[in-house]
Write a protein that holds these residues in place. Structure first.
Motif, PDB file in Angstrom:
ATOM      1  N   VAL A  40      10.511 -13.177  21.464  1.00 32.42           N
ATOM      2  CA  VAL A  40      11.388 -13.140  20.298  1.00 32.42           C
ATOM      3  C   VAL A  40      10.922 -14.162  19.272  1.00 32.42           C
ATOM      4  N   GLY A  41      11.277 -13.916  18.045  1.00 32.34           N
ATOM      5  CA  GLY A  41      10.961 -14.870  16.986  1.00 32.34           C
ATOM      6  C   GLY A  41       9.850 -14.383  16.079  1.00 32.34           C
ATOM      7  N   GLY A  42       9.714 -15.079  14.989  1.00 31.51           N
ATOM      8  CA  GLY A  42       8.778 -14.691  13.942  1.00 31.51           C
ATOM      9  C   GLY A  42       7.324 -14.677  14.362  1.00 31.51           C
ATOM     10  N   ALA A  43       6.908 -15.657  15.154  1.00 26.72           N
ATOM     11  CA  ALA A  43       5.504 -15.703  15.569  1.00 26.72           C
ATOM     12  C   ALA A  43       5.172 -14.499  16.446  1.00 26.72           C
ATOM     13  N   TRP A  44       6.056 -14.170  17.381  1.00 26.51           N
ATOM     14  CA  TRP A  44       5.798 -13.019  18.249  1.00 26.51           C
ATOM     15  C   TRP A  44       5.885 -11.720  17.468  1.00 26.51           C
ATOM     16  N   ARG A  45       6.776 -11.668  16.476  1.00 29.30           N
ATOM     17  CA  ARG A  45       6.868 -10.484  15.630  1.00 29.30           C
ATOM     18  C   ARG A  45       5.547 -10.281  14.878  1.00 29.30           C
ATOM     19  N   ALA A  46       4.988 -11.373  14.372  1.00 25.75           N
ATOM     20  CA  ALA A  46       3.706 -11.294  13.665  1.00 25.75           C
ATOM     21  C   ALA A  46       2.580 -10.886  14.609  1.00 25.75           C
ATOM     22  N   ILE A  47       2.578 -11.433  15.818  1.00 25.48           N
ATOM     23  CA  ILE A  47       1.550 -11.066  16.807  1.00 25.48           C
ATOM     24  C   ILE A  47       1.680  -9.597  17.180  1.00 25.48           C
ATOM     25  N   GLY A  48       2.905  -9.125  17.377  1.00 29.24           N
ATOM     26  CA  GLY A  48       3.121  -7.712  17.697  1.00 29.24           C
ATOM     27  C   GLY A  48       2.661  -6.798  16.571  1.00 29.24           C
ATOM     28  N   THR A  49       2.966  -7.183  15.342  1.00 34.39           N
ATOM     29  CA  THR A  49       2.539  -6.389  14.185  1.00 34.39           C
ATOM     30  C   THR A  49       1.018  -6.366  14.087  1.00 34.39           C
ATOM     31  N   LEU A  50       0.387  -7.506  14.281  1.00 37.01           N
ATOM     32  CA  LEU A  50      -1.073  -7.576  14.252  1.00 37.01           C
ATOM     33  C   LEU A  50      -1.674  -6.727  15.371  1.00 37.01           C
ATOM     34  N   HIS A  51      -1.093  -6.801  16.563  1.00 36.10           N
ATOM     35  CA  HIS A  51      -1.568  -6.017  17.702  1.00 36.10           C
ATOM     36  C   HIS A  51      -1.486  -4.523  17.397  1.00 36.10           C
ATOM     37  N   MET A  52      -0.368  -4.093  16.793  1.00 36.93           N
ATOM     38  CA  MET A  52      -0.219  -2.683  16.431  1.00 36.93           C
ATOM     39  C   MET A  52      -1.297  -2.256  15.439  1.00 36.93           C
ATOM     40  N   GLU A  53      -1.565  -3.114  14.478  1.00 35.67           N
ATOM     41  CA  GLU A  53      -2.562  -2.787  13.460  1.00 35.67           C
ATOM     42  C   GLU A  53      -3.961  -2.711  14.075  1.00 35.67           C
ATOM     43  N   LEU A  54      -4.298  -3.657  14.922  1.00 35.72           N
ATOM     44  CA  LEU A  54      -5.631  -3.686  15.528  1.00 35.72           C
ATOM     45  C   LEU A  54      -5.855  -2.537  16.499  1.00 35.72           C
ATOM     46  N   THR A  55      -4.783  -2.083  17.150  1.00 37.75           N
ATOM     47  CA  THR A  55      -4.913  -0.956  18.078  1.00 37.75           C
ATOM     48  C   THR A  55      -4.683   0.379  17.380  1.00 37.75           C
ATOM     49  N   ARG A  56      -4.431   0.320  16.083  1.00 39.32           N
ATOM     50  CA  ARG A  56      -4.276   1.503  15.224  1.00 39.32           C
ATOM     51  C   ARG A  56      -3.177   2.451  15.707  1.00 39.32           C
ATOM     52  N   LEU A  57      -2.044   1.893  16.060  1.00 38.30           N
ATOM     53  CA  LEU A  57      -0.918   2.732  16.444  1.00 38.30           C
ATOM     54  C   LEU A  57      -0.379   3.457  15.219  1.00 38.30           C
ATOM     55  N   PRO A  58      -0.057   4.732  15.345  1.00 35.44           N
ATOM     56  CA  PRO A  58       0.394   5.486  14.175  1.00 35.44           C
ATOM     57  C   PRO A  58       1.805   5.115  13.706  1.00 35.44           C
ATOM     58  N   LEU A  59       2.650   4.660  14.601  1.00 29.22           N
ATOM     59  CA  LEU A  59       4.023   4.314  14.241  1.00 29.22           C
ATOM     60  C   LEU A  59       4.198   2.803  14.374  1.00 29.22           C
ATOM     61  N   HIS A  60       4.572   2.162  13.298  1.00 34.33           N
ATOM     62  CA  HIS A  60       4.736   0.710  13.294  1.00 34.33           C
ATOM     63  C   HIS A  60       6.212   0.362  13.477  1.00 34.33           C
ATOM     64  N   MET A  61       6.649   0.336  14.735  1.00 35.81           N
ATOM     65  CA  MET A  61       8.038   0.029  15.064  1.00 35.81           C
ATOM     66  C   MET A  61       8.035  -1.057  16.123  1.00 35.81           C
ATOM     67  N   LEU A  62       8.514  -2.251  15.761  1.00 34.54           N
ATOM     68  CA  LEU A  62       8.472  -3.376  16.700  1.00 34.54           C
ATOM     69  C   LEU A  62       9.568  -3.334  17.755  1.00 34.54           C
ATOM     70  N   GLN A  63      10.668  -2.679  17.465  1.00 37.51           N
ATOM     71  CA  GLN A  63      11.758  -2.647  18.428  1.00 37.51           C
ATOM     72  C   GLN A  63      11.304  -1.960  19.707  1.00 37.51           C
ATOM     73  N   ASN A  64      11.463  -2.636  20.833  1.00 39.41           N
ATOM     74  CA  ASN A  64      11.053  -2.155  22.159  1.00 39.41           C
ATOM     75  C   ASN A  64       9.545  -1.960  22.295  1.00 39.41           C
ATOM     76  N   TYR A  65       8.779  -2.612  21.439  1.00 40.41           N
ATOM     77  CA  TYR A  65       7.321  -2.515  21.501  1.00 40.41           C
ATOM     78  C   TYR A  65       6.829  -3.253  22.740  1.00 40.41           C
ATOM     79  N   GLU A  66       5.949  -2.641  23.487  1.00 34.26           N
ATOM     80  CA  GLU A  66       5.417  -3.243  24.703  1.00 34.26           C
ATOM     81  C   GLU A  66       3.926  -3.501  24.554  1.00 34.26           C
TER      82      GLU A  66
END
Length: 95
Positions: free
Chosen positions: A26-52
């Motif tokens: 939880v928190g801003g740093a993990w949110r940023a890491i999750g967003t970066l991870h999604m971008e680097l793995t090229r996920l088509p849907l950018h939804m952080l809620q319940n992101y694993e």
């Protein structure tokens, strides 16, 4: 990869014995890491809620970040999208 002593800090928490292998970031740093991870793995849907994220696959990204890799161009693209979404929300709300 496991942080020595972390389990000793987590296990006394109520209900921890039921979710020993799950870490809820939880928190801003993990949110940023999750967003970066999604971008680097090229996920088509950018939804952080319940992101694993798989911990073993996340270790190289975290190592890069801790060693100073900036991912500047990727982060700029993420920031541009966020700014656009924020602007659209403001315009649609009439404020």
């Amino acid at each position: 990869m496991f942080v020595p002593g972390a389990r000793d800090l987590i296990l006394p928490a109520p209900g921890a014995e039921e979710v020993r292998d799950v870490f809820f970031a939880v928190g801003g740093a993990w949110r940023a890491i999750g967003t970066l991870h999604m971008e680097l793995t090229r996920l088509p849907l950018h939804m952080l809620q319940n992101y694993e994220m798989d911990a073993q696959k996340l270790v190289p990204l975290l190592s890069d970040l801790m060693n100073g890799k900036k991912y500047g161009d990727v982060l700029q693209e993420i920031a541009k999208r966020r700014a656009h979404i924020y602007l659209m929300r403001r315009l649609s709300s009439g404020r």
